[in-house]
Design a protein around this motif. Structure first.
Motif, PDB file in Angstrom:
ATOM      1  N   ALA A  29       0.804  -1.226   0.000  1.00 22.22           N
ATOM      2  CA  ALA A  29       0.000   0.000   0.000  1.00 22.22           C
ATOM      3  C   ALA A  29       0.840   1.280   0.000  1.00 22.22           C
ATOM      4  O   ALA A  29       0.471   2.260  -0.647  1.00 22.22           O
ATOM      5  CB  ALA A  29      -0.939   0.007   1.205  1.00 22.22           C
ATOM      6  N   ASP A  30       1.969   1.271   0.702  1.00 23.78           N
ATOM      7  CA  ASP A  30       2.791   2.480   0.755  1.00 23.78           C
ATOM      8  C   ASP A  30       3.885   2.502  -0.313  1.00 23.78           C
ATOM      9  O   ASP A  30       4.696   3.428  -0.347  1.00 23.78           O
ATOM     10  CB  ASP A  30       3.389   2.682   2.147  1.00 23.78           C
ATOM     11  N   GLN A  31       3.878   1.500  -1.169  1.00 20.93           N
ATOM     12  CA  GLN A  31       4.841   1.407  -2.279  1.00 20.93           C
ATOM     13  C   GLN A  31       6.287   1.489  -1.818  1.00 20.93           C
ATOM     14  O   GLN A  31       7.148   2.040  -2.498  1.00 20.93           O
ATOM     15  CB  GLN A  31       4.542   2.468  -3.349  1.00 20.93           C
ATOM     16  N   SER A  32       6.582   0.880  -0.667  1.00 20.89           N
ATOM     17  CA  SER A  32       7.936   0.903  -0.105  1.00 20.89           C
ATOM     18  C   SER A  32       8.843  -0.173  -0.691  1.00 20.89           C
ATOM     19  O   SER A  32      10.047  -0.124  -0.506  1.00 20.89           O
ATOM     20  CB  SER A  32       7.867   0.721   1.413  1.00 20.89           C
ATOM     21  N   GLY A  33       8.244  -1.160  -1.351  1.00 21.18           N
ATOM     22  CA  GLY A  33       9.027  -2.268  -1.883  1.00 21.18           C
ATOM     23  C   GLY A  33       9.097  -3.447  -0.938  1.00 21.18           C
ATOM     24  O   GLY A  33       9.653  -4.486  -1.275  1.00 21.18           O
ATOM     25  N   ASP A  34       8.538  -3.299   0.251  1.00 24.05           N
ATOM     26  CA  ASP A  34       8.451  -4.359   1.253  1.00 24.05           C
ATOM     27  C   ASP A  34       7.044  -4.352   1.837  1.00 24.05           C
ATOM     28  O   ASP A  34       6.360  -3.326   1.806  1.00 24.05           O
ATOM     29  CB  ASP A  34       9.451  -4.138   2.391  1.00 24.05           C
ATOM     30  N   LEU A  35       6.643  -5.490   2.398  1.00 18.31           N
ATOM     31  CA  LEU A  35       5.325  -5.577   3.019  1.00 18.31           C
ATOM     32  C   LEU A  35       5.454  -5.611   4.535  1.00 18.31           C
ATOM     33  O   LEU A  35       6.217  -6.408   5.080  1.00 18.31           O
ATOM     34  CB  LEU A  35       4.593  -6.844   2.563  1.00 18.31           C
ATOM     35  N   THR A  36       4.691  -4.774   5.191  1.00 12.53           N
ATOM     36  CA  THR A  36       4.617  -4.798   6.646  1.00 12.53           C
ATOM     37  C   THR A  36       3.589  -5.841   7.065  1.00 12.53           C
ATOM     38  O   THR A  36       2.772  -6.309   6.250  1.00 12.53           O
ATOM     39  CB  THR A  36       4.184  -3.435   7.211  1.00 12.53           C
ATOM     40  N   TYR A  37       3.595  -6.178   8.335  1.00  6.55           N
ATOM     41  CA  TYR A  37       2.601  -7.108   8.860  1.00  6.55           C
ATOM     42  C   TYR A  37       1.191  -6.551   8.639  1.00  6.55           C
ATOM     43  O   TYR A  37       0.278  -7.284   8.250  1.00  6.55           O
ATOM     44  CB  TYR A  37       2.864  -7.367  10.347  1.00  6.55           C
ATOM     45  N   ALA A  38       1.017  -5.262   8.824  1.00  7.97           N
ATOM     46  CA  ALA A  38      -0.293  -4.637   8.621  1.00  7.97           C
ATOM     47  C   ALA A  38      -0.760  -4.765   7.178  1.00  7.97           C
ATOM     48  O   ALA A  38      -1.944  -5.017   6.919  1.00  7.97           O
ATOM     49  CB  ALA A  38      -0.255  -3.169   9.040  1.00  7.97           C
ATOM     50  N   GLU A  39       0.142  -4.570   6.228  1.00 10.71           N
ATOM     51  CA  GLU A  39      -0.225  -4.696   4.817  1.00 10.71           C
ATOM     52  C   GLU A  39      -0.629  -6.136   4.475  1.00 10.71           C
ATOM     53  O   GLU A  39      -1.600  -6.361   3.754  1.00 10.71           O
ATOM     54  CB  GLU A  39       0.925  -4.251   3.905  1.00 10.71           C
ATOM     55  N   VAL A  40       0.114  -7.089   5.006  1.00 15.57           N
ATOM     56  CA  VAL A  40      -0.202  -8.498   4.739  1.00 15.57           C
ATOM     57  C   VAL A  40      -1.539  -8.869   5.355  1.00 15.57           C
ATOM     58  O   VAL A  40      -2.398  -9.468   4.695  1.00 15.57           O
ATOM     59  CB  VAL A  40       0.929  -9.427   5.248  1.00 15.57           C
ATOM     60  N   THR A  41      -1.742  -8.503   6.611  1.00 17.50           N
ATOM     61  CA  THR A  41      -2.986  -8.901   7.272  1.00 17.50           C
ATOM     62  C   THR A  41      -4.196  -8.112   6.785  1.00 17.50           C
ATOM     63  O   THR A  41      -5.328  -8.543   6.999  1.00 17.50           O
ATOM     64  CB  THR A  41      -2.866  -8.818   8.799  1.00 17.50           C
ATOM     65  N   ALA A  42      -3.972  -7.006   6.099  1.00 12.24           N
ATOM     66  CA  ALA A  42      -5.104  -6.282   5.506  1.00 12.24           C
ATOM     67  C   ALA A  42      -5.768  -7.109   4.417  1.00 12.24           C
ATOM     68  O   ALA A  42      -6.972  -6.986   4.187  1.00 12.24           O
ATOM     69  CB  ALA A  42      -4.646  -4.940   4.941  1.00 12.24           C
ATOM     70  N   ILE A  43      -4.994  -7.953   3.753  1.00 13.99           N
ATOM     71  CA  ILE A  43      -5.571  -8.782   2.694  1.00 13.99           C
ATOM     72  C   ILE A  43      -5.625 -10.257   3.077  1.00 13.99           C
ATOM     73  O   ILE A  43      -6.305 -11.032   2.425  1.00 13.99           O
ATOM     74  CB  ILE A  43      -4.815  -8.599   1.355  1.00 13.99           C
ATOM     75  N   ALA A  44      -4.935 -10.644   4.129  1.00 10.91           N
ATOM     76  CA  ALA A  44      -4.934 -12.029   4.598  1.00 10.91           C
ATOM     77  C   ALA A  44      -4.902 -12.042   6.126  1.00 10.91           C
ATOM     78  O   ALA A  44      -3.874 -12.293   6.739  1.00 10.91           O
ATOM     79  CB  ALA A  44      -3.732 -12.775   4.024  1.00 10.91           C
ATOM     80  N   PRO A  45      -6.042 -11.739   6.751  1.00  7.96           N
ATOM     81  CA  PRO A  45      -6.066 -11.593   8.213  1.00  7.96           C
ATOM     82  C   PRO A  45      -5.708 -12.859   8.980  1.00  7.96           C
ATOM     83  O   PRO A  45      -5.394 -12.784  10.165  1.00  7.96           O
ATOM     84  CB  PRO A  45      -7.500 -11.141   8.513  1.00  7.96           C
ATOM     85  N   GLU A  46      -5.715 -13.994   8.321  1.00 17.44           N
ATOM     86  CA  GLU A  46      -5.381 -15.239   9.004  1.00 17.44           C
ATOM     87  C   GLU A  46      -3.882 -15.435   9.209  1.00 17.44           C
ATOM     88  O   GLU A  46      -3.457 -16.322   9.940  1.00 17.44           O
ATOM     89  CB  GLU A  46      -5.958 -16.444   8.249  1.00 17.44           C
ATOM     90  N   VAL A  47      -3.054 -14.598   8.603  1.00 17.10           N
ATOM     91  CA  VAL A  47      -1.608 -14.710   8.765  1.00 17.10           C
ATOM     92  C   VAL A  47      -1.232 -14.265  10.178  1.00 17.10           C
ATOM     93  O   VAL A  47      -1.537 -13.155  10.593  1.00 17.10           O
ATOM     94  CB  VAL A  47      -0.851 -13.866   7.711  1.00 17.10           C
ATOM     95  N   THR A  48      -0.566 -15.149  10.892  1.00 12.11           N
ATOM     96  CA  THR A  48      -0.153 -14.830  12.257  1.00 12.11           C
ATOM     97  C   THR A  48       1.190 -14.109  12.259  1.00 12.11           C
ATOM     98  O   THR A  48       1.955 -14.195  11.292  1.00 12.11           O
ATOM     99  CB  THR A  48      -0.016 -16.116  13.086  1.00 12.11           C
ATOM    100  N   MET A  49       1.478 -13.430  13.351  1.00 18.30           N
ATOM    101  CA  MET A  49       2.778 -12.785  13.497  1.00 18.30           C
ATOM    102  C   MET A  49       3.890 -13.836  13.465  1.00 18.30           C
ATOM    103  O   MET A  49       4.970 -13.598  12.928  1.00 18.30           O
ATOM    104  CB  MET A  49       2.841 -11.970  14.790  1.00 18.30           C
ATOM    105  N   GLU A  50       3.614 -14.998  14.005  1.00 14.97           N
ATOM    106  CA  GLU A  50       4.600 -16.080  13.995  1.00 14.97           C
ATOM    107  C   GLU A  50       4.954 -16.493  12.564  1.00 14.97           C
ATOM    108  O   GLU A  50       6.124 -16.642  12.220  1.00 14.97           O
ATOM    109  CB  GLU A  50       4.063 -17.278  14.772  1.00 14.97           C
TER     110      GLU A  50
END
Length: 76
Positions: A29-50
């Motif tokens: 979303a922020d076009q940083s070239g990397d995905l944060t945990y928030a960006e990943v869980t925004a589209i896949a909420p089942e992904v755990t921090m682990e």
């Protein structure tokens, strides 16, 4: 941007697999070239921090495109 997240969230996910049509750039979303945990869980909420941390091979707190591909292929 909010519509993009709603559309992506509506797509069916199996584990953390990337839904068809949702590219890495779409998820970054922020076009940083990397995905944060928030960006990943925004589209896949089942992904755990682990699972996210396990995929973060370089331990920088975000996922590169290659690291995300591993997470998506693992079923999250």
């Amino acid at each position: 941007m909010k519509r993009l997240f709603i559309a992506l969230a509506a797509l069916a996910f199996t584990g953390a697999a990337v839904a068809q049509g949702a590219s890495f750039a779409d998820i970054d979303a922020d076009q940083s070239g990397d995905l944060t945990y928030a960006e990943v869980t925004a589209i896949a909420p089942e992904v755990t921090m682990e699972a996210f941390s396990a995929a973060d091979a370089d331990r920088n707190g975000s996922l590169s495109e290659a690291e995300f591909a591993v997470l998506a292929g693992s079923g999250g």
